[in-house]
Design a protein around this motif. Structure first.
Motif, mmCIF file in Angstrom:
data_model
loop_
_atom_site.group_PDB
_atom_site.id
_atom_site.type_symbol
_atom_site.label_atom_id
_atom_site.label_comp_id
_atom_site.label_asym_id
_atom_site.label_seq_id
_atom_site.Cartn_x
_atom_site.Cartn_y
_atom_site.Cartn_z
ATOM 1 N N ARG A 54 1.329 -8.937 -47.996
ATOM 2 C CA ARG A 54 0.979 -10.144 -47.231
ATOM 3 C C ARG A 54 -0.493 -10.505 -47.425
ATOM 4 N N ILE A 55 -1.353 -9.508 -47.410
ATOM 5 C CA ILE A 55 -2.786 -9.764 -47.586
ATOM 6 C C ILE A 55 -3.053 -10.445 -48.925
ATOM 7 N N GLU A 56 -2.460 -9.931 -49.994
ATOM 8 C CA GLU A 56 -2.692 -10.530 -51.312
ATOM 9 C C GLU A 56 -2.110 -11.940 -51.395
ATOM 10 N N ALA A 57 -1.001 -12.196 -50.696
ATOM 11 C CA ALA A 57 -0.435 -13.546 -50.665
ATOM 12 C C ALA A 57 -1.387 -14.500 -49.931
ATOM 13 N N ILE A 58 -1.963 -14.035 -48.849
ATOM 14 C CA ILE A 58 -2.927 -14.861 -48.102
ATOM 15 C C ILE A 58 -4.141 -15.155 -48.976
ATOM 16 N N ILE A 59 -4.655 -14.141 -49.648
ATOM 17 C CA ILE A 59 -5.836 -14.330 -50.503
ATOM 18 C C ILE A 59 -5.527 -15.329 -51.609
ATOM 19 N N ALA A 60 -4.387 -15.201 -52.241
ATOM 20 C CA ALA A 60 -4.010 -16.137 -53.315
ATOM 21 C C ALA A 60 -3.927 -17.562 -52.774
ATOM 22 N N LYS A 61 -3.326 -17.716 -51.589
ATOM 23 C CA LYS A 61 -3.190 -19.041 -50.980
ATOM 24 C C LYS A 61 -4.565 -19.631 -50.666
ATOM 25 N N GLN A 62 -5.471 -18.808 -50.127
ATOM 26 C CA GLN A 62 -6.803 -19.310 -49.778
ATOM 27 C C GLN A 62 -7.630 -19.631 -51.021
ATOM 28 N N ARG A 63 -7.464 -18.858 -52.073
ATOM 29 C CA ARG A 63 -8.170 -19.165 -53.330
ATOM 30 C C ARG A 63 -7.700 -20.516 -53.872
ATOM 31 N N LYS A 64 -6.395 -20.743 -53.800
ATOM 32 C CA LYS A 64 -5.855 -22.018 -54.286
ATOM 33 C C LYS A 64 -6.372 -23.179 -53.430
ATOM 34 N N ARG A 65 -6.361 -23.000 -52.125
ATOM 35 C CA ARG A 65 -6.866 -24.049 -51.223
ATOM 36 C C ARG A 65 -8.352 -24.307 -51.474
ATOM 37 N N ALA A 66 -9.104 -23.241 -51.683
ATOM 38 C CA ALA A 66 -10.538 -23.399 -51.945
ATOM 39 C C ALA A 66 -10.762 -24.214 -53.209
ATOM 40 N N GLU A 67 -10.015 -23.898 -54.236
ATOM 41 C CA GLU A 67 -10.148 -24.639 -55.493
ATOM 42 C C GLU A 67 -9.841 -26.122 -55.272
ATOM 43 N N GLU A 68 -8.780 -26.405 -54.514
ATOM 44 C CA GLU A 68 -8.411 -27.795 -54.232
ATOM 45 C C GLU A 68 -9.501 -28.525 -53.453
ATOM 46 N N LEU A 69 -10.277 -27.771 -52.663
ATOM 47 C CA LEU A 69 -11.349 -28.361 -51.856
ATOM 48 C C LEU A 69 -12.698 -28.312 -52.568
ATOM 49 N N ASP A 70 -12.680 -27.877 -53.819
ATOM 50 C CA ASP A 70 -13.900 -27.755 -54.622
ATOM 51 C C ASP A 70 -14.895 -26.782 -53.985
ATOM 52 N N LEU A 71 -14.352 -25.695 -53.435
ATOM 53 C CA LEU A 71 -15.147 -24.614 -52.857
ATOM 54 C C LEU A 71 -15.001 -23.408 -53.770
ATOM 55 N N ASP A 72 -16.049 -22.654 -53.938
ATOM 56 C CA ASP A 72 -16.002 -21.468 -54.796
ATOM 57 C C ASP A 72 -14.912 -20.506 -54.302
ATOM 58 N N GLU A 73 -13.968 -20.209 -55.166
ATOM 59 C CA GLU A 73 -12.832 -19.357 -54.773
ATOM 60 C C GLU A 73 -13.270 -17.939 -54.442
ATOM 61 N N ASP A 74 -14.265 -17.419 -55.153
ATOM 62 C CA ASP A 74 -14.744 -16.067 -54.864
ATOM 63 C C ASP A 74 -15.376 -15.996 -53.480
ATOM 64 N N GLN A 75 -16.096 -17.036 -53.104
ATOM 65 C CA GLN A 75 -16.704 -17.082 -51.771
ATOM 66 C C GLN A 75 -15.605 -17.118 -50.708
ATOM 67 N N ALA A 76 -14.605 -17.953 -50.919
ATOM 68 C CA ALA A 76 -13.489 -18.032 -49.971
ATOM 69 C C ALA A 76 -12.783 -16.684 -49.861
ATOM 70 N N GLU A 77 -12.557 -16.037 -50.998
ATOM 71 C CA GLU A 77 -11.889 -14.736 -50.970
ATOM 72 C C GLU A 77 -12.709 -13.712 -50.198
ATOM 73 N N LEU A 78 -14.007 -13.688 -50.427
ATOM 74 C CA LEU A 78 -14.867 -12.746 -49.708
ATOM 75 C C LEU A 78 -14.783 -12.964 -48.203
ATOM 76 N N ILE A 79 -14.833 -14.218 -47.790
ATOM 77 C CA ILE A 79 -14.743 -14.536 -46.363
ATOM 78 C C ILE A 79 -13.402 -14.073 -45.802
ATOM 79 N N TRP A 80 -12.315 -14.373 -46.507
ATOM 80 C CA TRP A 80 -10.991 -14.010 -45.992
ATOM 81 C C TRP A 80 -10.757 -12.516 -46.020
#
Length: 102
Positions: A54-80
């Motif tokens: 579940r954790i990896e699914a959440i991280i993948a989803k947040q990375r995808k959302r971050a990319e769509e929002l033009d936010l650095d995916e690594d930063q989003a992953e670190l936060i999540w």
């Protein structure tokens, strides 16, 4: 009145908007925490708090959302990951305490 980034003319303008956003983020984190607490009340075993699939699914989803929002995916992953790790430990503590007391 809310200003878009391009409408900010001074550092103070920018700081005011960041403070406004920080307050909104904190309110959302507090709301989310209520659901995390409820999840800990529902779960019956501390091991349930850590679900790597579940954790990896959440991280993948947040990375995808971050990319769509033009936010650095690594930063989003670190936060999540930080948020998830804290929540896992919090849930484990609540579940373990409940099992000890009752």
């Amino acid at each position: 009145m809310t200003k878009a980034p391009a409408e900010c003319q001074t550092k103070e303008d920018v700081r005011l908007e960041i403070d406004r956003i920080d307050q909104a983020l904190l309110s959302l984190l507090a709301e989310r925490h209520g659901y995390v607490t409820r999840m800990a009340e529902i779960k019956t075993d501390p091991h349930e708090a850590y679900d790597p699939t579940r954790i990896e699914a959440i991280i993948a989803k947040q990375r995808k959302r971050a990319e769509e929002l033009d936010l650095d995916e690594d930063q989003a992953e670190l936060i999540w990951r930080t948020l998830i790790n804290w929540n896992v430990n919090y849930e484990k503590g609540i579940i373990a305490a409940r099992k000890r007391h009752g």
